[in-house]
Design a protein around this motif. Sequence first.
Motif, PDB file in Angstrom:
ATOM      1  N   MET A   1       0.823  -1.189   0.000  1.00 35.65           N
ATOM      2  CA  MET A   1       0.000   0.000   0.000  1.00 35.65           C
ATOM      3  C   MET A   1       0.868   1.254   0.000  1.00 35.65           C
ATOM      4  O   MET A   1       0.475   2.266  -0.559  1.00 35.65           O
ATOM      5  N   SER A   2       2.037   1.186   0.612  1.00 35.40           N
ATOM      6  CA  SER A   2       2.911   2.355   0.663  1.00 35.40           C
ATOM      7  C   SER A   2       3.304   2.826  -0.729  1.00 35.40           C
ATOM      8  O   SER A   2       3.479   4.026  -0.947  1.00 35.40           O
ATOM      9  N   GLU A   3       3.433   1.891  -1.669  1.00 33.16           N
ATOM     10  CA  GLU A   3       3.797   2.269  -3.032  1.00 33.16           C
ATOM     11  C   GLU A   3       2.697   3.114  -3.667  1.00 33.16           C
ATOM     12  O   GLU A   3       2.979   4.063  -4.389  1.00 33.16           O
ATOM     13  N   ILE A   4       1.453   2.762  -3.377  1.00 38.27           N
ATOM     14  CA  ILE A   4       0.326   3.533  -3.922  1.00 38.27           C
ATOM     15  C   ILE A   4       0.332   4.938  -3.334  1.00 38.27           C
ATOM     16  O   ILE A   4       0.169   5.929  -4.056  1.00 38.27           O
ATOM     17  N   TYR A   5       0.528   5.038  -2.020  1.00 45.23           N
ATOM     18  CA  TYR A   5       0.554   6.353  -1.375  1.00 45.23           C
ATOM     19  C   TYR A   5       1.737   7.178  -1.868  1.00 45.23           C
ATOM     20  O   TYR A   5       1.616   8.395  -2.063  1.00 45.23           O
ATOM     21  N   ALA A   6       2.872   6.548  -2.075  1.00 40.73           N
ATOM     22  CA  ALA A   6       4.039   7.260  -2.600  1.00 40.73           C
ATOM     23  C   ALA A   6       3.764   7.772  -4.009  1.00 40.73           C
ATOM     24  O   ALA A   6       4.186   8.878  -4.377  1.00 40.73           O
ATOM     25  N   VAL A  17      -5.520  15.227  -5.431  1.00 38.38           N
ATOM     26  CA  VAL A  17      -5.404  14.051  -4.572  1.00 38.38           C
ATOM     27  C   VAL A  17      -6.708  13.261  -4.558  1.00 38.38           C
ATOM     28  O   VAL A  17      -6.696  12.026  -4.623  1.00 38.38           O
ATOM     29  N   ALA A  18      -7.829  13.947  -4.502  1.00 40.60           N
ATOM     30  CA  ALA A  18      -9.122  13.257  -4.482  1.00 40.60           C
ATOM     31  C   ALA A  18      -9.305  12.405  -5.737  1.00 40.60           C
ATOM     32  O   ALA A  18      -9.782  11.270  -5.662  1.00 40.60           O
ATOM     33  N   PHE A  19      -8.910  12.937  -6.878  1.00 39.74           N
ATOM     34  CA  PHE A  19      -9.012  12.188  -8.126  1.00 39.74           C
ATOM     35  C   PHE A  19      -8.114  10.955  -8.099  1.00 39.74           C
ATOM     36  O   PHE A  19      -8.529   9.856  -8.481  1.00 39.74           O
ATOM     37  N   LEU A  20      -6.867  11.121  -7.666  1.00 41.79           N
ATOM     38  CA  LEU A  20      -5.931   9.999  -7.611  1.00 41.79           C
ATOM     39  C   LEU A  20      -6.417   8.917  -6.656  1.00 41.79           C
ATOM     40  O   LEU A  20      -6.325   7.725  -6.963  1.00 41.79           O
ATOM     41  N   CYS A  21      -6.926   9.323  -5.506  1.00 44.54           N
ATOM     42  CA  CYS A  21      -7.427   8.349  -4.532  1.00 44.54           C
ATOM     43  C   CYS A  21      -8.619   7.590  -5.098  1.00 44.54           C
ATOM     44  O   CYS A  21      -8.704   6.363  -4.938  1.00 44.54           O
ATOM     45  N   ARG A  22      -9.500   8.286  -5.758  1.00 39.26           N
ATOM     46  CA  ARG A  22     -10.664   7.630  -6.351  1.00 39.26           C
ATOM     47  C   ARG A  22     -10.221   6.672  -7.461  1.00 39.26           C
ATOM     48  O   ARG A  22     -10.696   5.536  -7.549  1.00 39.26           O
ATOM     49  N   LEU A  23      -9.286   7.102  -8.301  1.00 37.59           N
ATOM     50  CA  LEU A  23      -8.793   6.286  -9.400  1.00 37.59           C
ATOM     51  C   LEU A  23      -8.112   5.010  -8.885  1.00 37.59           C
ATOM     52  O   LEU A  23      -8.293   3.924  -9.444  1.00 37.59           O
ATOM     53  N   LEU A  24      -7.343   5.145  -7.807  1.00 38.67           N
ATOM     54  CA  LEU A  24      -6.593   4.012  -7.260  1.00 38.67           C
ATOM     55  C   LEU A  24      -7.359   3.263  -6.169  1.00 38.67           C
ATOM     56  O   LEU A  24      -6.818   2.341  -5.566  1.00 38.67           O
TER      57      LEU A  24
END
Length: 56
Positions: A1-6, A17-24
């Motif tokens: 999960m750390s790789e996704i957050y990085a 950030v909201a878009f990236l979080c929704r996409l991932l």
Amino acid sequence: MSEIYAFIEAEKTTHPVAFLCRLLEVNRSSFCAWLAGAQARLSGGPLTRPWPTRSP
């Protein structure tokens, strides 16, 4: 999960950030908690130094 957050951290200058979080498919609050923890680790906070320090 750390790789996704990085990845989100690296790309947040080009995409919201909201878009990236929704996409991932990660919670934005989880990303913010990870980011706060990363900042604490970099500053030498309690996550990297869990034992008490002595004064000289």
